[in-house]
Motif scaffolding. Sequence first.
Motif, PDB file in Angstrom:
ATOM      1  N   GLY A  94       0.815  -1.218   0.000  1.00 44.01           N
ATOM      2  CA  GLY A  94       0.000   0.000   0.000  1.00 44.01           C
ATOM      3  C   GLY A  94       0.844   1.261   0.000  1.00 44.01           C
ATOM      4  O   GLY A  94       0.543   2.235  -0.694  1.00 44.01           O
ATOM      5  N   GLU A  98       0.967   3.985  -2.991  1.00 40.12           N
ATOM      6  CA  GLU A  98       0.557   5.358  -2.662  1.00 40.12           C
ATOM      7  C   GLU A  98       1.604   6.394  -3.067  1.00 40.12           C
ATOM      8  O   GLU A  98       1.292   7.392  -3.709  1.00 40.12           O
ATOM      9  CB  GLU A  98       0.276   5.454  -1.166  1.00 40.12           C
ATOM     10  CG  GLU A  98      -0.119   6.837  -0.688  1.00 40.12           C
ATOM     11  CD  GLU A  98       0.005   6.957   0.816  1.00 40.12           C
ATOM     12  OE1 GLU A  98       0.804   7.785   1.289  1.00 40.12           O
ATOM     13  OE2 GLU A  98      -0.679   6.195   1.536  1.00 40.12           O
ATOM     14  N   ARG A 240      -7.659   7.195   1.323  1.00 44.43           N
ATOM     15  CA  ARG A 240      -6.595   6.497   2.062  1.00 44.43           C
ATOM     16  C   ARG A 240      -6.750   6.745   3.570  1.00 44.43           C
ATOM     17  O   ARG A 240      -6.612   5.838   4.384  1.00 44.43           O
ATOM     18  CB  ARG A 240      -5.203   7.000   1.635  1.00 44.43           C
ATOM     19  CG  ARG A 240      -4.792   6.651   0.232  1.00 44.43           C
ATOM     20  CD  ARG A 240      -4.388   5.218   0.041  1.00 44.43           C
ATOM     21  NE  ARG A 240      -3.163   4.839   0.744  1.00 44.43           N
ATOM     22  CZ  ARG A 240      -2.832   3.567   0.985  1.00 44.43           C
ATOM     23  NH1 ARG A 240      -3.622   2.585   0.600  1.00 44.43           N
ATOM     24  NH2 ARG A 240      -1.719   3.266   1.621  1.00 44.43           N
ATOM     25  N   SER A 244      -7.831   4.070   6.527  1.00 38.96           N
ATOM     26  CA  SER A 244      -6.866   3.800   7.594  1.00 38.96           C
ATOM     27  C   SER A 244      -7.529   3.855   8.971  1.00 38.96           C
ATOM     28  O   SER A 244      -7.019   3.300   9.932  1.00 38.96           O
ATOM     29  CB  SER A 244      -5.705   4.805   7.537  1.00 38.96           C
ATOM     30  OG  SER A 244      -6.103   6.071   8.029  1.00 38.96           O
ATOM     31  N   THR A 254      -0.255   4.314   7.479  1.00 36.59           N
ATOM     32  CA  THR A 254      -0.884   5.116   6.423  1.00 36.59           C
ATOM     33  C   THR A 254      -1.364   6.458   6.962  1.00 36.59           C
ATOM     34  O   THR A 254      -1.138   7.506   6.355  1.00 36.59           O
ATOM     35  CB  THR A 254      -2.068   4.348   5.796  1.00 36.59           C
ATOM     36  OG1 THR A 254      -1.577   3.113   5.276  1.00 36.59           O
ATOM     37  CG2 THR A 254      -2.712   5.148   4.669  1.00 36.59           C
TER      38      THR A 254
END
Length: 304
Positions: A94, A98, A240, A244, A254
């Motif tokens: 991830g 990102e 995102r 999270s 994150t």
Amino acid sequence: FSAEQEAQALRKAMKGFGTDEDAIIEILTKLNVSQRQQVLITYKSSIGRDLIDDLKSELSGNFERVIVGMMTPTTMYDVHELRRAVKGAGTDEGCLIEILASRTNEEIRRINENYKLQYGCTLEEDIVSDTSSMFRRVLVSLATGNRDEGTYVDDALAQQDAQCLYEAGEKKWGTDEVQFMAILCTRNRCHLLRVFDAYRGIADKDITDSIKSEMSGDLEDALLAVVKCMRNKPAYFAERLYKSMKGLGTDDNTLIRVMVSRSEIDMLDIRREFLTMYGKSLYSFIKGDCSGDYRKVLLRLCGG
């Protein structure tokens, strides 16, 4: 702004018995990244100690991670996060997706330079040794930072790209992922937005729905991230952040990374998108999900 004054105030907050966390939050959140770098240098020259070492010895947990992240220059922060993503226990896919899907060519170029200086090997080498198959190829492509950043749109080519994507996915049995990668990872943003429109006309569904039905796992996540960042980067980060914190437990990696890395870039836009998308403010979400000094500093980064 006086770097000398702030440096002395930070030393005072950490000297002696106990630490004045509120003072540390207060001082560091009112400064911007470059001012914090000046304080770092002044702290060393006037006090003869390393500010980051002092902060690490006085703070702990997620709070420490946010503060140290704020004290790290933007590019180096990305470099450290990417390294953690490939070198920690397991791979943090991830994080790789990102950062590589959302940074500009210039940012990626700086990341590559500093990564090599810091670790003696290239980011690409680490990606290659830590990931596999098509997902690896997409990350390697994004890590070259070679996307066309112009604004020119060739209508005929956009139509052709859309047709190509349709034939590589929805129209055939199995998926030609290379076509998706070639188009999504190299074309400029304006061109891709036109391609997505044309695609809807041809396939009668959104490109994201096709990616979801044609791909799976990390490859699906990576290509979706590329599409979302092209369409609306702040909305991508809002999602995102939401993911999270929603549900059981918090994905602190994150949450911290997005709050620290976007705080001076597009936090206001992210907050606006968050409210539009989820009907609740980012501020109230963080407030309900975190506690203590960790919550205090994140709320200050969030603002409002």
